[in-house]
Motif scaffolding. Sequence first.
Motif, mmCIF file in Angstrom:
data_model
loop_
_atom_site.group_PDB
_atom_site.id
_atom_site.type_symbol
_atom_site.label_atom_id
_atom_site.label_comp_id
_atom_site.label_asym_id
_atom_site.label_seq_id
_atom_site.Cartn_x
_atom_site.Cartn_y
_atom_site.Cartn_z
ATOM 1 N N ASN A 337 85.261 3.231 105.133
ATOM 2 C CA ASN A 337 86.263 2.187 105.316
ATOM 3 C C ASN A 337 86.208 1.628 106.738
ATOM 4 O OD1 ASN A 337 87.907 1.597 102.922
ATOM 5 N ND2 ASN A 337 88.416 3.763 102.957
ATOM 6 N N LYS A 338 85.942 2.513 107.712
ATOM 7 C CA LYS A 338 85.809 2.058 109.097
ATOM 8 C C LYS A 338 84.599 1.122 109.233
ATOM 9 C CE LYS A 338 86.938 2.444 113.537
ATOM 10 N NZ LYS A 338 86.799 3.756 114.193
ATOM 11 N N LEU A 339 83.498 1.464 108.573
ATOM 12 C CA LEU A 339 82.310 0.612 108.634
ATOM 13 C C LEU A 339 82.546 -0.730 107.942
ATOM 14 C CD1 LEU A 339 79.496 3.228 107.966
ATOM 15 C CD2 LEU A 339 79.903 1.972 110.086
ATOM 16 N N VAL A 340 83.339 -0.744 106.872
ATOM 17 C CA VAL A 340 83.674 -2.011 106.208
ATOM 18 C C VAL A 340 84.439 -2.919 107.165
ATOM 19 C CG1 VAL A 340 85.119 -3.030 104.410
ATOM 20 C CG2 VAL A 340 83.603 -1.138 103.848
ATOM 21 N N VAL A 341 85.409 -2.339 107.880
ATOM 22 C CA VAL A 341 86.185 -3.126 108.847
ATOM 23 C C VAL A 341 85.278 -3.690 109.940
ATOM 24 C CG1 VAL A 341 88.003 -3.005 110.593
ATOM 25 C CG2 VAL A 341 88.311 -1.856 108.400
ATOM 26 N N GLU A 342 84.391 -2.851 110.470
ATOM 27 C CA GLU A 342 83.509 -3.296 111.538
ATOM 28 C C GLU A 342 82.561 -4.393 111.056
ATOM 29 O OE1 GLU A 342 81.587 0.173 113.042
ATOM 30 O OE2 GLU A 342 83.399 0.980 113.981
ATOM 31 N N ARG A 427 74.214 4.578 105.575
ATOM 32 C CA ARG A 427 74.689 3.697 106.646
ATOM 33 C C ARG A 427 74.833 2.259 106.148
ATOM 34 N NH1 ARG A 427 70.559 6.251 110.160
ATOM 35 N NH2 ARG A 427 71.579 7.860 111.422
ATOM 36 N N GLN A 428 73.949 1.833 105.251
ATOM 37 C CA GLN A 428 73.931 0.440 104.831
ATOM 38 C C GLN A 428 74.937 0.127 103.731
ATOM 39 O OE1 GLN A 428 69.932 -1.281 104.215
ATOM 40 N NE2 GLN A 428 69.117 0.613 105.105
ATOM 41 N N TYR A 429 75.313 1.118 102.916
ATOM 42 C CA TYR A 429 76.170 0.847 101.767
ATOM 43 C C TYR A 429 77.481 0.138 102.138
ATOM 44 C CZ TYR A 429 73.245 3.438 98.471
ATOM 45 O OH TYR A 429 72.232 3.862 97.662
ATOM 46 N N PRO A 430 78.280 0.648 103.088
ATOM 47 C CA PRO A 430 79.555 -0.036 103.375
ATOM 48 C C PRO A 430 79.355 -1.448 103.911
ATOM 49 C CG PRO A 430 79.115 1.699 104.991
ATOM 50 C CD PRO A 430 78.119 1.873 103.896
ATOM 51 N N ARG A 431 78.276 -1.683 104.655
ATOM 52 C CA ARG A 431 78.016 -3.036 105.158
ATOM 53 C C ARG A 431 77.701 -3.990 104.008
ATOM 54 N NH1 ARG A 431 76.283 0.416 109.307
ATOM 55 N NH2 ARG A 431 77.077 -0.204 111.357
ATOM 56 N N LYS A 432 76.956 -3.495 103.037
ATOM 57 C CA LYS A 432 76.658 -4.328 101.877
ATOM 58 C C LYS A 432 77.914 -4.607 101.066
ATOM 59 C CE LYS A 432 72.246 -4.339 102.770
ATOM 60 N NZ LYS A 432 71.602 -5.577 103.286
ATOM 61 N N LEU A 433 78.800 -3.608 100.961
ATOM 62 C CA LEU A 433 80.039 -3.804 100.219
ATOM 63 C C LEU A 433 80.938 -4.830 100.906
ATOM 64 C CD1 LEU A 433 80.854 -0.105 99.246
ATOM 65 C CD2 LEU A 433 79.844 -1.875 97.815
ATOM 66 N N ALA A 434 81.012 -4.795 102.236
ATOM 67 C CA ALA A 434 81.816 -5.770 102.972
ATOM 68 C C ALA A 434 81.257 -7.174 102.778
ATOM 69 C CB ALA A 434 81.844 -5.405 104.457
ATOM 70 N N MET A 584 90.567 -7.023 102.961
ATOM 71 C CA MET A 584 89.274 -6.357 102.832
ATOM 72 C C MET A 584 89.269 -5.429 101.624
ATOM 73 S SD MET A 584 88.316 -5.469 106.794
ATOM 74 C CE MET A 584 89.980 -4.964 107.194
ATOM 75 N N PRO A 585 88.112 -5.155 101.061
ATOM 76 C CA PRO A 585 88.046 -4.268 99.886
ATOM 77 C C PRO A 585 88.393 -2.831 100.256
ATOM 78 C CG PRO A 585 85.843 -4.755 100.687
ATOM 79 C CD PRO A 585 86.775 -5.631 101.473
ATOM 80 N N GLU A 586 88.834 -2.072 99.253
ATOM 81 C CA GLU A 586 89.156 -0.662 99.435
ATOM 82 C C GLU A 586 87.977 0.195 98.981
ATOM 83 O OE1 GLU A 586 93.605 0.052 98.215
ATOM 84 O OE2 GLU A 586 92.667 -1.322 96.805
ATOM 85 N N ILE A 587 87.750 1.297 99.708
ATOM 86 C CA ILE A 587 86.689 2.231 99.365
ATOM 87 C C ILE A 587 87.321 3.520 98.843
ATOM 88 C CG2 ILE A 587 84.753 3.598 100.227
ATOM 89 C CD1 ILE A 587 84.128 0.685 100.149
#
Length: 630
Positions: A337-342, A427-434, A584-587
Motif C-alpha cells: 500500500n505504501k508503494l501504491v501511494v508513492e 517490487r513491480q506489482y504495486p507500481r503496476k497496480l497503481a 487510490m486502490p486498496e491492497i
Amino acid sequence: MEEAQTRQQVKLAASARVDENGQFEILAISAGEGNGWQFSEQALQESLALWDGVECFIDHAWGGHSLRDLAGVCRQPRWDAEQRGVLLKLRPLGPSAGLLAELGRQMLAEADPRPAVGFSADLLFSASGREVKTILRVLSVDLVMDPARGGAFLRALNARQPGLDETEPIKKETDRMTEGNKEGLQALAEAAQELKQARCANLLETKLSEARLPEAAAKRLRAQFGGQVFEAQALDTAIEDTRQLVSELTGGLVVQGAGQVSGMFSGEDQINAALHDLLGAGRPAGLEGARPQRLSGIRELYTLFTGDTSFVGGWYPERAQLATTASLPGLLKNVMNKLVVEQWEELGRAGYRWWEPLVAVEHFNSLHPLTGVLVGEVTALPAVAEGAAYSELSVADSSESGEWNKYGGYVALTLEMFERDETHKLRQYPRKLAASALRRISALVSAVFTANASVGPQMADTYNVFDPTHHGNLITTALSGSAWEAASAAIYNQSMAAANGATAPKLAVDARYLLVPRSLRLSAMQILYPNFAYQSQIFSDNLQKGQPGDVITVPEWTDTNDWAAAADPRLAPAIVVGERFGLMPEIFIADHPQQGALFSNDEVRIKVRHWVSVFVADYRPLVKANVANA
C-alpha cells in the motif's frame, strides 16, 4: 458429507539392516498405524517413486539441513508384500558418508552391546480425518540416536515416536542392530553430542542478538544455557521472561531533564524496516533510525516467517525464526500500500493524472447511488424590510446522479516465485497496480468527452452532455485562437442552474483548461501562451522547462482534430469523481497456511479493489469541438 483433506508432516521410526558391503536396507514405512495416522497399503505403494533419491542426513535438523550432514542417498525403492512396507537401499554419499559407512562396518561386528541407533523418515502427506490419503513428499530419511517407539511429540528432534505395525522379522533385525563395538560407537555418540552442543551455542547467540537485552541479562542467560543441549522453546521462554523482568524493573524509572529516549525497536519494527528496504519503499515514521539486518530477498523472508525451508507450502512454527505478532501477508500488505501511494505521487508528477485539475473529488460514506451532489444557485438575495420576516430562499439540487463501479483483481505470489527469489517482480506489482487504477480513472473521465459518438453520456434532461441546441456547448470549429475565444465565451454566457421561476444570471466564468490530443498540444500552447510562437526552438526548449498546466493532453483521445474547453472546477464544477474508500486502490493480502489459495494453489494472492464513480453534474462549464464531424 466428504471430510476435508488437510496437509500434515510427521517423523516415523524406520528399521534397517546392514549388508556385507556396508549399505543399509531400510524398511522405511509399513502399512498400519503410525503416530496416530492410518497408512494404507495403496497409499504406500503409490508413493514408491517419491522414495528414490531421497537424502539421508546425520540427525534431524531444526531448520534446513546442512550440506556437511549429508551422509547418503536412498535408491531402489520396492514394495515388500510380506512386511507390507517400502524397502530401500541406502548408499553412503557426502561429507558425512564416512560416519555412515563406519557405523555400517561396526554394526556387522558381533560384539555387545550396541547403541540404539536407527533411521527416522520425515514425511509430508494429505489426510482425511486420521486416514492418510496421499504421501506428497518424502523430505529425508535421517540417522538418529534412539529412534524408539512411544514418543508424544511429532516434530521433536530425536524424539521417541510410535512406529508402524511392527512384525516379528523387523523386531529380530532391530535386536540384531543393538549389538556392536561399544568403544567405537561411544565415540560416535560423543561426536553427535558435541554437534548438538555447537548448534545450541549458535542458536543461543543468534537469539540473544535478536532479543537486544541488556548485557547483564544476556550474560545471565549465557550462563544458564551455555554448553547445554536444550530445546528452542525453552530458550524462547527464558528470553521472554527476562525481557518482562527487565521491563518491570525499568518501567518506573524517571528520566531527569529534557533528555529523550530513542532508538528502541522491537523485532517487528526491525523486520518491518527491513521489508520496506527490500522492496524499495520509504520507511514508516519512527523507523528511520532502525538498523535491521538486510534481507537477501523474498526467499529468505518467506522461510524466516513460515519455517517452510523445503518449500512444500504451509507454516511450521517450530522452524520459523520470526515470532512477531504480525504475519507475512499483513506486513506485505502495508508495504505494498505504501508503494501504491508513492507510485501514485510519481505518476502525478509525471503528468499522468491529467484529469485532476478538471474534476471535483467527493468522498461518500455509502455505496448508495450518488444524487444531489450539485446544489443550485441562489440568484440574488432579496430585500428584507424593517421588521419583516425573512423569506425562504429558492434552492434546487441538481437532478444528475452517478453509479458506483467496482474494479479489481489479483496477482499471485506463487510458492515457486518465493523459491526462485524473484524479488524484482514483487517490487513491480504495486507500481503496476497503481498505474492500472490511474488508467481506469483516466479512461472514465476521457469517456465524458468521447462517449456516444463524442457527444458524452445522457443527462437527466434526456440530452447528451454536449448538445448544440439545448445545452449550447457543442461546436465544430477547428482549434485556433478565435475558436478558443468562442468556446470561452460560450461557457461565460451560460445561465446558472436556478430554481424554477427564478431569474438565472450568467455563469460569468471563462474557460480555464484547453483539452487536446497529443497532436494538438503545441498549437494549444501557442494559443494560450502566444509569446511561445516568437521563441526559437519552442518544442525542445520549452518542453524541457515544463508544460503549463492550462493545456491538458488527454492520452485516450485518438481523433487528431477534436478538442474541448473547461472552466475551473473550484468555481464551476462539472465532472465529479466519487470515492468511497479513498481515491487510490486498496491492497488486500489474506491467506491462511491451512486453507485458501496458500493451501490449494501454493500461492499468496494480492487483491486490488477500487470503488469509483465518474459522472457529469453540470454541462455548463464544458464545451466540446467535434471537428471531424463538421
